[in-house]
Write a protein that holds these residues in place. Sequence first.
Motif, PDB file in Angstrom:
ATOM      1  N   SER A 129      -0.079   8.055 -13.127  1.00  0.00           N
ATOM      2  CA  SER A 129       0.959   7.508 -13.998  1.00  0.00           C
ATOM      3  C   SER A 129       0.627   6.087 -14.427  1.00  0.00           C
ATOM      4  N   ALA A 130       1.114   5.714 -15.603  1.00  0.00           N
ATOM      5  CA  ALA A 130       0.946   4.354 -16.096  1.00  0.00           C
ATOM      6  C   ALA A 130       1.675   3.372 -15.183  1.00  0.00           C
ATOM      7  N   VAL A 131       2.795   3.795 -14.615  1.00  0.00           N
ATOM      8  CA  VAL A 131       3.560   2.916 -13.719  1.00  0.00           C
ATOM      9  C   VAL A 131       2.708   2.509 -12.524  1.00  0.00           C
ATOM     10  N   GLN A 132       1.995   3.468 -11.953  1.00  0.00           N
ATOM     11  CA  GLN A 132       1.142   3.165 -10.812  1.00  0.00           C
ATOM     12  C   GLN A 132       0.059   2.159 -11.207  1.00  0.00           C
TER      13      GLN A 132
ATOM     14  N   ASP B 292       2.122   9.666  -5.262  1.00  0.00           N
ATOM     15  CA  ASP B 292       2.627  10.979  -4.838  1.00  0.00           C
ATOM     16  C   ASP B 292       3.690  11.509  -5.794  1.00  0.00           C
ATOM     17  N   SER B 293       4.527  10.615  -6.316  1.00  0.00           N
ATOM     18  CA  SER B 293       5.606  11.062  -7.191  1.00  0.00           C
ATOM     19  C   SER B 293       5.101  11.377  -8.599  1.00  0.00           C
ATOM     20  N   ASN B 294       4.016  10.729  -9.008  1.00  0.00           N
ATOM     21  CA  ASN B 294       3.500  10.965 -10.351  1.00  0.00           C
ATOM     22  C   ASN B 294       2.037  10.541 -10.434  1.00  0.00           C
TER      23      ASN B 294
ATOM     24  N   ILE C 209       0.843  -1.199   0.000  1.00  0.00           N
ATOM     25  CA  ILE C 209       0.000   0.000   0.000  1.00  0.00           C
ATOM     26  C   ILE C 209       0.877   1.247   0.000  1.00  0.00           C
ATOM     27  N   LYS C 210       1.910   1.229   0.821  1.00  0.00           N
ATOM     28  CA  LYS C 210       2.823   2.380   0.887  1.00  0.00           C
ATOM     29  C   LYS C 210       3.492   2.613  -0.470  1.00  0.00           C
ATOM     30  N   ASN C 211       3.906   1.544  -1.115  1.00  0.00           N
ATOM     31  CA  ASN C 211       4.530   1.641  -2.431  1.00  0.00           C
ATOM     32  C   ASN C 211       3.579   2.304  -3.433  1.00  0.00           C
TER      33      ASN C 211
END
Length: 135
Positions: free
Chosen positions: A83-86, A78-80, A70-72
């Motif tokens: 984003s597609a990465v998320q 928060d960083s993006n 969950i933290k990840n």
Amino acid sequence: MSSHQQEPTFTIGELARDYDITPRSIRFYEEQGLMSPERTGQNRIYTGKDRVRLKLILRGKRLGFSLAEIKNLFELYDSNPNSAVQLETMLALTEQKRAVLRQQLHDIQMLMNELDDVEGRCREELTELKRGNIV
């Protein structure tokens, strides 16, 4: 925007009551870096963002995600944001959880079948004992 139209805030007690958890649980999520409320002296002040985070933490836990996972996801967001990465990370985690649940479901079905067998044998034996008045 005037200072009279501030975002609503919440106390730890209000959040705990709203989500039917203990204040200690909320403090634990803070210690794990999942939430970071503002403070006024010793008092924590939670915003709408904190409330959403708490709801997501509880949903994630219910779905079997670890607090680290969950933290990840929070850090990726928060960083993006958006984003597609998320999204790809969430899809991968979801598939992993499905695989674990499928295995657990299979294991449960196997145990249910074994219990059915044991129950059946016990009932047969009990019926025979009663028939023979051995009981």
